[in-house]
Design an enzyme around this catalytic site. Structure first.
Site, PDB file in Angstrom:
ATOM      1  CG  HIS A 275      31.707  32.260  30.082  1.00  0.00           C
ATOM      2  ND1 HIS A 275      30.417  32.560  30.825  1.00  0.00           N
ATOM      3  CD2 HIS A 275      31.816  31.165  30.730  1.00  0.00           C
ATOM      4  CE1 HIS A 275      30.059  31.941  31.794  1.00  0.00           C
ATOM      5  NE2 HIS A 275      30.872  30.744  31.590  1.00  0.00           N
TER       6      HIS A 275
ATOM      7  CG  ASP B 272      26.638  26.732  31.040  1.00  0.00           C
ATOM      8  OD1 ASP B 272      27.136  26.088  30.281  1.00  0.00           O
ATOM      9  OD2 ASP B 272      26.719  27.171  32.364  1.00  0.00           O
TER      10      ASP B 272
END
Length: 351
Positions: free
Chosen positions: A164, A201
């Protein structure tokens, strides 16, 4: 959009191809520098990663790595793995992706005793800056091992996770983008022309996408739950400029499992990878897409992760001599994380 490709990559390209070209050619032919194909899988684990303190009850906890470590220790073949050492990466290496201002901010906020990064929802502690540097450093060492033929592939169990984090912002439990730095490092140090990054993910790897969205040398693919944090990764996000067509997003609703996720890798990513011809393959291995994860809503099981790993190994052998580095991202139910990670590593060993 995203960090510009470092000029040093282009400036040093001819030198790098000359200095390490022989090693790359040998590896592409399935050989190590000693003339034999490497037979060992590299494995990175270090107790220092446990020192990143996120506070009691936080999902991204040291118990995640403890569960993986303890699960792997029971495997009879654990002694056959090649240990990868973690050491703090030079900030200049981290700077291949992140701005100096952001790196300085992370250091200042960690060392000041802050408990959260000011850029986003990421817990920190006084040692988190050094530990995040060590996570990057360990992953870079795994790239070294694979690119030089010391290891055939590698799995890096590190924290904090990274996918992220963008050039100027940490968020979603992430400080530095371990996989993105690994890609840039492979380009600068080894002259890798084309790198493929796949992210399974349950959350979209927005930081990785942003880093390479306008880049023509990195293919990024993500499967992820939608709608879900960070609410990015639409099908129509496919790259811009030189990167047009080199971003692939496959969002799925909660409840998606082996059929959907493995199907996207087999039916969509694999043909794209054959066309792209990567020199190095990287995985953002988030096991929060596993069934019954604390934070995720997907239902991939261990057999699904084995199949995903086999597909990624197939991709790594298309044109890269099997060169593959896998880096841990999410996975927040420790027992399930350990089981899925073990299935993943067993398939890497069998390659």
């Amino acid at each position: 959009r995203g960090a510009p490709r470092p000029e040093a990559i282009m400036d040093r390209r001819n030198f790098l191809l000359t200095s390490v070209g022989a090693a790359l050619v040998l590896s592409q032919q399935g050989c190590s520098l000693g003339g034999l194909r490497p037979s060992r899988t590299g494995y990175l684990y270090d107790d220092r990663f446990l020192g990143h303190d996120t506070g009691e009850g936080h999902a991204e906890s040291p118990e995640r790595l403890i569960a993986i470590r303890d699960g792997f220790s029971q495997a009879e073949w654990v002694g056959d793995l090649l240990p990868i050492q973690a050491s703090e990466a030079d900030p200049d290496v981290v700077g291949l992706v992140h701005t100096p201002e952001y790196i300085g901010l992370v250091r200042m906020e960690c060392e000041s005793g802050a408990t959260r990064l000011s850029t986003g929802d990421t817990r920190i502690s006084p040692d988190s800056y050094a530990i995040a540097l060590s996570a990057v450093g360990g992953v870079v060492s795994a790239v070294d091992a694979v690119m030089t033929g010391e290891a055939k592939n590698a799995f890096c169990t590190v924290r904090p996770p990274g996918h992220h984090a963008s050039a100027e912002r940490g968020m979603g439990f992430c400080i530095f983008n371990n996989v993105a730095v690994a890609a840039r490092y492979a380009q600068e140090r080894y002259g890798a022309e084309r790198i493929l990054i796949a992210d399974w993910d349950v959350h979209h790897g927005n930081g990785t996408q942003d880093t390479f969205y306008t880049d023509g040398s990195v293919f990024f693919m993500s499967t992820h739950q939608d709608p879900f944090y960070p609410n990015t990764g639409r099908v129509g996000e496919t790259g811009e400029g030189p990167g047009a067509g080199l971003t692939m997003n496959r969002p799925f609703p909660a409840g998606a499992g082996n059929q959907e996720i493995v199907g996207a890798f087999r039916n969509d990513l694999l043909p794209a990878a054959r066309a792209f011809q990567p020199d190095l393959t990287l995985i953002s291995a988030g096991f929060d897409s596993r069934v019954d994860d604390r934070l995720g809503g997907f239902t991939v099981d261990d057999a699904g992760f084995r199949e995903l790993t086999r597909i990624m190994l197939e991709i790594a052998h298309i044109s890269g001599g099997g060169r593959l580095v896998s880096v841990l991202e999410g996975g927040y139910t420790p027992s399930g994380l350990a089981s899925a990670a073990l299935a993943h590593l067993e398939e890497l060993r069998r390659a």
